[in-house]
Design a protein around this motif. Structure first.
Motif, PDB file in Angstrom:
ATOM      1  N   PRO A   1       0.808  -1.231   0.000  1.00  0.00           N
ATOM      2  CA  PRO A   1       0.000   0.000   0.000  1.00  0.00           C
ATOM      3  C   PRO A   1       0.836   1.273   0.000  1.00  0.00           C
ATOM      4  N   VAL A   2       1.987   1.273   0.686  1.00  0.00           N
ATOM      5  CA  VAL A   2       2.766   2.502   0.733  1.00  0.00           C
ATOM      6  C   VAL A   2       3.414   2.773  -0.621  1.00  0.00           C
ATOM      7  N   ALA A   3       3.908   1.722  -1.299  1.00  0.00           N
ATOM      8  CA  ALA A   3       4.511   1.921  -2.617  1.00  0.00           C
ATOM      9  C   ALA A   3       3.443   2.340  -3.640  1.00  0.00           C
ATOM     10  N   TRP A   4       2.293   1.683  -3.591  1.00  0.00           N
ATOM     11  CA  TRP A   4       1.216   2.045  -4.524  1.00  0.00           C
ATOM     12  C   TRP A   4       0.788   3.489  -4.312  1.00  0.00           C
ATOM     13  N   SER A   5       0.610   3.866  -3.073  1.00  0.00           N
ATOM     14  CA  SER A   5       0.153   5.221  -2.786  1.00  0.00           C
ATOM     15  C   SER A   5       1.203   6.256  -3.171  1.00  0.00           C
ATOM     16  N   ALA A   6       2.477   5.967  -2.845  1.00  0.00           N
ATOM     17  CA  ALA A   6       3.539   6.934  -3.154  1.00  0.00           C
ATOM     18  C   ALA A   6       3.706   7.113  -4.653  1.00  0.00           C
ATOM     19  N   LEU A   7       3.682   6.010  -5.387  1.00  0.00           N
ATOM     20  CA  LEU A   7       3.879   6.108  -6.839  1.00  0.00           C
ATOM     21  C   LEU A   7       2.665   6.705  -7.532  1.00  0.00           C
ATOM     22  N   SER A   8       1.481   6.424  -7.012  1.00  0.00           N
ATOM     23  CA  SER A   8       0.287   6.976  -7.646  1.00  0.00           C
ATOM     24  C   SER A   8       0.116   8.457  -7.349  1.00  0.00           C
ATOM     25  N   GLN A   9       0.728   8.933  -6.235  1.00  0.00           N
ATOM     26  CA  GLN A   9       0.647  10.363  -5.920  1.00  0.00           C
ATOM     27  C   GLN A   9       1.366  11.193  -6.981  1.00  0.00           C
ATOM     28  N   GLY A  10       2.487  10.620  -7.493  1.00  0.00           N
ATOM     29  CA  GLY A  10       3.204  11.298  -8.566  1.00  0.00           C
ATOM     30  C   GLY A  10       3.959  12.539  -8.150  1.00  0.00           C
TER      31      GLY A  10
END
Length: 574
Positions: A229-238
């Motif tokens: 979840p942290v990687a998905w959220s960080a990368l999707s934040q852009g």
């Protein structure tokens, strides 16, 4: 519950562990260097609802994964009290570690051996000291010890595939707690060696079964609970900020910290000195234990090989990088106590070992009595140093002296009561008295200066109810203990830039905005005659600066920048 001797001995240990480790719970606020940082991040999680990305004030905090902060925030929801919630994870983790060590000793040898292992661990100085602090280390020690427990239950008492899977899963939780949980899996190396040499209890079929692979899958599942979840959220934040967070926590704070340490450089033998001092009194047994361990290894007893080899590998692993801290090898202490425990009944009959225990207890008692007498007898240098460095008043220093005298007297009485035949009981009584008094009396006496509670209360009393406060060159405890919402200007931002930002913020409403500035950041642009000395906390001096005290541009000198760099390195070193 107390019907048999065995049950009485067990419950005596349980009550003593709760007393020693729990004394003082709720009697103090977070103390530097690490505790305010984690408590602040946990509080901001609760207030903001953002549990994936910890914050330190207005900045993301990427030094450590948020496992401890999750525990603190969750337990605050249960207790409703931050003074209890911030320390409760360490208490629960320490009790869990003791339970693992006791049960392993009971299953591998006897119930009494399990109790010896647990007693040795409970009174090891480093274990107790860390268990009474709200740092990440007690939690990571618990997860690594739980991983060791699961692996040893399977390898030495098995097959026990559920424990095998739990061991790997606990190692994964250790990874997302501080990154080093995977070290628990080093236990497999001596296990494979013993299997190859056909030692008793060790069977290669345990590693050939298809269920072996459930362990690595459990490790990945545990790590994925946080990482996915942290990687998905960080990368999707852009955004660059979140990508920098991900890069820092996954690479700089792990592999780079190990291969290119930037702080706390120590010689290769540093951890040996740690064990010689911080693992007392249990480590006093090593000169007599080594020949006994050698005899048992010659008999091919894997119950000793696995914990001893794992202890040695952990010490070697953390001795390789230049950067070293004493807490790095703390996870090895439970396995050391487990391997030592079967020998203790015999060692406690040896005159040399008993003399070593008596000497340790005598030195501890003498130091406490001498320190108390020195203060009360009016030793000006000693008392003045405490008052100047810690921000304590004379009455508090005198009260601390009486506490030290009381503990020293308790220890002397314990030595007289138990005598030579039960010197180990006298030492346990002395250490128990020390830790209980430290929690019940030391916490309240040292809290105002140690936590910055006194400083921030004084600042709040000097300001009007509608006044606003800005923090420059601040520490986490300042923001945590402030009596009102405080404005920060970045944490890792250079202090001169923080001061410039603070001055600009203050100029927008000069009549009601004040700056709290750490002394090294009081540059030449600040007229100290028009500022107020707010107080001393955590060996730092703080100034309360009104808008009219700032004149001209604020440019930092080399001394202020060097001071900030040193403090930031200390802050990143937990």
């Amino acid at each position: 519950m107390f019907a048999t001797r065995a049950s009485r001995e067990f419950w005596l240990f349980v009550l003593m562990a709760l007393l020693v480790l729990g004394a003082g719970l709720g009697l103090r606020d977070p103390w530097p260097s690490d505790e305010p940082r984690f408590a602040l991040a946990a509080r901001q999680m609760v207030e903001s609802g953002n549990w994936l990305f910890p914050h330190r004030g207005s900045e993301l905090y990427s030094d450590k994964p948020p496992m401890l902060m999750w525990w603190q925030a969750t337990l605050h929801g249960v207790t409703g009290n931050w003074r209890i919630a911030f320390l409760l994870p360490s208490l629960l983790a320490a009790l869990g570690t003791l339970a693992c060590v006791y049960d392993l000793g009971r299953r591998l040898w006897t119930r009494r051996v399990g109790l010896y292992a647990a007693w040795a661990l409970l009174f090891a100085l480093q274990f107790t000291f860390q268990a009474k602090k709200a740092q990440i280390d007690p939690l990571v020690v618990f997860f690594i010890t739980l991983a060791n427990y699961g692996l040893l239950r399977h390898l030495l008492c098995g097959p026990a595939w559920r424990w095998w899977v739990l061991g790997w899963f606990a190692a994964g939780l250790g990874v997302i707690t501080k990154g080093v949980g995977v070290l628990a899996l080093l236990m497999l190396l001596p296990a494979v060696l013993a299997m190859a040499l056909r030692w008793p209890r060790m069977d290669f079929r345990l590693l050939r079964d298809w269920r072996f692979w459930l362990g690595p899958l459990a490790l990945l599942a545990a790590v994925g609970l946080w990482l996915v979840p942290v990687a998905w959220s960080a990368l999707s934040q852009g955004t660059a900020e979140y990508r920098a967070y991900l890069d820092d926590i996954l690479f700089r704070q792990t592999a780079k910290r190990y291969t290119r340490s930037w702080d706390h450089h120590q010689p290769p033998w540093y951890h040996l000195l740690t064990m010689l001092t911080m693992w007392l009194p249990a480590f006093l047994a090593v000169p007599w234990a080594i020949p006994a361990w050698r005899r048992r290894l010659r008999r091919r007893d894997a119950r000793y090989l696995l914990p001893l080899a794992w202890w040695a590998m952990v010490v070697v692993f953390f001795s390789i990088p230049a950067g070293k801290r004493d807490v790095y090898i703390l996870p090895a202490l439970p396995m050391f106590c487990l391997a030592l425990a079967p020998l203790l009944p015999g060692l406690l009959r040896r005159r040399g070992f008993k003399a070593a225990l008596l000497g340790f207890a005598g030195v501890l008692v003498a130091v406490l009595l001498a320190a108390g007498v020195a203060v009360l007898a009016g030793s000006p240098p000693f008392e003045a140093r405490l008052m100047a460095n810690r921000g304590l008043d004379a009455a508090t220093v005198d009260t601390l002296a009486w506490v030290m005298l009381a503990i020293g007297t308790w220890g002397a009485g314990s030595l007289l009561l138990f005598g030579w035949r039960r010197v180990h009981a006298a030492l346990a009584s002395t250490l128990a008295g020390f830790w209980v008094a430290y929690g019940l009396f030391g916490y309240p006496l040292l809290n105002d200066s140690g936590s910055a509670a006194g400083l921030m209360r004084s600042v709040g009393q000097r300001l009007d109810a509608g006044a606003e406060l800005g923090l420059v060159a601040w520490k986490e405890q300042n923001l945590l203990m402030a009596d009102r919402p405080a404005q920060d200007f970045g944490f890792k931002v250079p202090w001169d830039e923080q001061l410039r930002r603070g001055v600009a913020w203050q100029a927008q409403a000069p009549a009601q905005r004040w700056l709290l500035v750490q002394e090294p950041a009081m540059l030449d642009c600040v007229d100290r005659a028009r500022a107020e000395l707010a107080g001393i906390a955590n060996r730092r001096r703080w100034w309360l600066v009104p808008a009219g005290a700032v004149n001209g541009p604020c440019v930092a000198g080399a001394a202020a920048l060097d001071q900030q760099q040193r403090e930031q390195q200390d802050g990143e070193s937990e």
